[in-house]
Scaffold this active site. Structure first.
Site: not given
Length: 165
Positions: A46, A48, A76, A79
Site C-alpha cells: 500500500h 503508506e 486501513c 497500514c
C-alpha cells in the site's frame, strides 16, 4: 497532500488503485510511495507502507518519530499498524474510507487507549480531490476503460521508476 496526490496519479498511471503517500520530517519529504500491490505481487505494498519503507531506508532506522505521513485515503488496519510501529507522530489523510478506514470510518485504532502508540490524526485534507481521483478510477474500471498496463510492471525484478532517495 499535493505531493501525495502526485504519487496517487503515478499509481493510477500504473493501473493501480490511486492512493499516494509521503513522509515528511522538518518540512522535507523523506519518503514517498504509491499503491503497487498488483505490480509488486505484494499485498502489503500500500502507498503508506511503500512511503514508510522509503523513509526508514533514508534515515537508516525503522522508527520515524517526529515525522508526519500524508496519505490520500484513510489508512486501513494494516497500514495503521505499520504507522504505530514506525512511531509516526501525525497522520494527515484526504478521503475517508467507509469500507476499510481505521482512523474513524470503520474503526478508530488511533483512539484505542490499549495501544502503546498514538498518532495525531487530521482527516479531510483535500478530501474532494482525493475522493474524485478514486471515484473516477473506479468509474473507468466499471466502464472497461482500464489504463494501459506498464509492460514491465508484472515482470520479476521490475523496479520502481520513481524511487525516493
Amino acid at each position: 497532500m499535493r505531493l501525495a496526490l502526485e504519487q496517487a496519479r503515478l499509481a493510477r498511471a500504473a493501473g493501480e488503485v490511486p492512493v499516494g503517500a509521503v513522509v515528511v520530517r522538518d518540512g522535507e519529504v523523506i519518503g514517498a510511495g504509491w499503491n503497487q500491490p498488483i505490480r509488486a505481487h505484494d499485498p502489503s505494498a500500500h502507498a503508506e507502507i511503500v512511503a514508510l519503507r522509503a523513509a526508514a531506508r533514508r534515515l537508516g532506522n525503522y522508527r520515524l518519530p517526529g515525522c508526519s505521513l500524508y496519505v490520500t485515503l484513510e489508512p486501513c488496519a494494516m497500514c495503521s499498524g505499520a504507522i504505530f510501529h514506525a512511531r509516526i507522530a501525525r497522520v494527515v489523510y484526504g478521503a475517508q474510507d467507509p469500507k476499510t478506514g481505521c482512523a474513524g470510518s470503520v474503526l478508530d485504532l488511533y483512539a484505542e487507549p490499549r495501544l502503546n502508540h498514538h498518532a495525531e490524526v487530521v482527516g479531510g485534507v483535500l478530501a474532494e480531490e482525493c475522493a474524485a481521483l478514486l471515484r473516477d478510477f473506479f468509474a473507468e474500471r466499471r466502464r472497461g476503460e482500464k489504463e494501459p498496463r506498464n509492460e514491465d510492471r508484472d515482470q520479476p525484478g521490475a523496479t520502481d521508476p520513481h524511487p525516493v532517495r
